[in-house]
Scaffold this motif. Sequence first.
Motif, short mmCIF file in Angstrom:
data_model
loop_
_atom_site.label_atom_id
_atom_site.label_comp_id
_atom_site.label_asym_id
_atom_site.label_seq_id
_atom_site.Cartn_x
_atom_site.Cartn_y
_atom_site.Cartn_z
N SER A 19 9.70 -23.95 -54.30
CA SER A 19 10.84 -24.24 -55.17
C SER A 19 12.16 -23.95 -54.46
O SER A 19 13.15 -24.66 -54.65
CB SER A 19 10.74 -23.42 -56.46
N THR A 20 12.19 -22.92 -53.61
CA THR A 20 13.41 -22.62 -52.85
C THR A 20 13.67 -23.68 -51.80
O THR A 20 14.82 -24.06 -51.56
CB THR A 20 13.30 -21.23 -52.19
N ASP A 21 12.61 -24.17 -51.15
CA ASP A 21 12.76 -25.28 -50.21
C ASP A 21 13.38 -26.48 -50.92
O ASP A 21 14.27 -27.16 -50.38
CB ASP A 21 11.40 -25.69 -49.63
N LYS A 22 12.91 -26.75 -52.13
CA LYS A 22 13.41 -27.89 -52.92
C LYS A 22 14.89 -27.72 -53.24
O LYS A 22 15.67 -28.68 -53.18
CB LYS A 22 12.58 -27.98 -54.21
N GLN A 23 15.33 -26.51 -53.55
CA GLN A 23 16.74 -26.27 -53.85
C GLN A 23 17.62 -26.56 -52.64
O GLN A 23 18.71 -27.12 -52.78
CB GLN A 23 16.93 -24.81 -54.29
N LEU A 24 17.15 -26.18 -51.44
CA LEU A 24 17.93 -26.44 -50.23
C LEU A 24 18.03 -27.94 -49.98
O LEU A 24 19.09 -28.45 -49.62
CB LEU A 24 17.28 -25.74 -49.03
N ILE A 25 16.93 -28.67 -50.17
CA ILE A 25 16.94 -30.13 -49.98
C ILE A 25 17.94 -30.77 -50.94
O ILE A 25 18.74 -31.63 -50.54
CB ILE A 25 15.52 -30.70 -50.22
N GLY B 218 29.83 -19.54 -29.42
CA GLY B 218 28.95 -19.70 -30.58
C GLY B 218 28.47 -21.13 -30.74
O GLY B 218 28.67 -21.98 -29.87
N SER B 219 27.85 -21.39 -31.87
CA SER B 219 27.30 -22.71 -32.12
C SER B 219 27.24 -22.94 -33.64
O SER B 219 27.40 -22.01 -34.42
CB SER B 219 25.90 -22.85 -31.52
N SER B 220 27.02 -24.19 -34.03
CA SER B 220 26.90 -24.54 -35.44
C SER B 220 25.78 -25.56 -35.61
O SER B 220 25.40 -26.23 -34.65
CB SER B 220 28.23 -25.12 -35.97
N THR B 221 25.27 -25.65 -36.82
CA THR B 221 24.17 -26.57 -37.10
C THR B 221 24.47 -27.37 -38.35
O THR B 221 24.70 -26.80 -39.42
CB THR B 221 22.85 -25.79 -37.29
N ASP B 222 24.53 -28.70 -38.20
CA ASP B 222 24.67 -29.59 -39.35
C ASP B 222 23.28 -30.00 -39.80
O ASP B 222 22.37 -30.16 -38.99
CB ASP B 222 25.48 -30.84 -38.98
N LEU B 223 23.09 -30.18 -41.12
CA LEU B 223 21.79 -30.53 -41.67
C LEU B 223 21.84 -31.90 -42.32
O LEU B 223 22.84 -32.28 -42.93
CB LEU B 223 21.34 -29.49 -42.70
N ALA B 224 20.74 -32.64 -42.18
CA ALA B 224 20.59 -33.92 -42.85
C ALA B 224 19.15 -34.05 -43.34
O ALA B 224 18.24 -33.41 -42.80
CB ALA B 224 20.93 -35.08 -41.90
N ILE B 225 18.94 -34.87 -44.36
CA ILE B 225 17.62 -35.05 -44.94
C ILE B 225 17.08 -36.43 -44.56
O ILE B 225 17.79 -37.44 -44.68
CB ILE B 225 17.66 -34.93 -46.48
N ASP B 226 15.82 -36.47 -44.10
CA ASP B 226 15.16 -37.73 -43.77
C ASP B 226 14.49 -38.26 -45.05
O ASP B 226 13.41 -37.81 -45.43
CB ASP B 226 14.12 -37.51 -42.67
N ILE B 227 15.16 -39.21 -45.72
CA ILE B 227 14.65 -39.73 -46.99
C ILE B 227 13.30 -40.43 -46.81
O ILE B 227 12.40 -40.29 -47.65
CB ILE B 227 15.66 -40.71 -47.61
#
Length: 252
Positions: A37-43, A103-112
């Motif tokens: 359920s927590t994975d789902k919230q992040l998505i 430092g560094s940064s990470t952008d996130l995207a979802i593979d529909i």
Amino acid sequence: MSTERKKTRLEQLQQETDQRNFIKSYPVLNKISKISSTDKQLIELVLAYQDNDQPFKMSFGKIADLLGIESKTVSNIVLKLSTLGIVIPDHKANDVVNGVGRGSSTDLAIDIDRIIELVKAPAEPKASRKPRTKKEPASTPEPVQDPQPTPAVDVEQRAPAEPIESVQQPEQVATDKLDVKKAEMKAKFESKFHFGTKGLPIIPADFHSLTNNIFRDALHFKIIMDRIRGLVNNDFEGFWSAVQDLKKELPK
């Protein structure tokens, strides 16, 4: 002439919190048995930006605050979802000044497409239980007659042989543990650089992240820089060799 619906007080509070009007819930994600359920919230949080053609550039600490979890948990979830192919992390190194990474940064995207594939995948069959067999009633034993006495025989008593146990040598135990740690580190290394351009130099920030900062405060900066200079993000063996050499420099 259409008029815009007035936002509710809760929607206004949501927008003030993270500049989103609302976050859609997708109950269909519950069909993916491999996510929690927590994975789902992040998505759903990432999709709230992605569906509006906006990049998701939120820090793990900010995500943790919104979801009510720890930053380390967010990192583990991103690693898990990227392994499943659901999340596509874009790890970017910030500017380098005088040879030192900032430092560094990470952008996130979802593979529909990957989500749809997992939702439509047939459910894994559950193991069927074997029916319990009815126990047969125990039969009544027949009376046994006392045997005739056996004449005494002088037999030499011998101590039973001690069982021979397989003892693993200390050197073998140490080697086995090192192999396990190497395999775990390789998986972490490949996951971190999986989606980036291959052959780029490993910056100090990424090196310390992979090694859990065990060298950052224990060794002089110059010693670390001299050893990691020339390491690239598609050469794990070179990275692993550098880690082992730096461990020898750690104070006893």
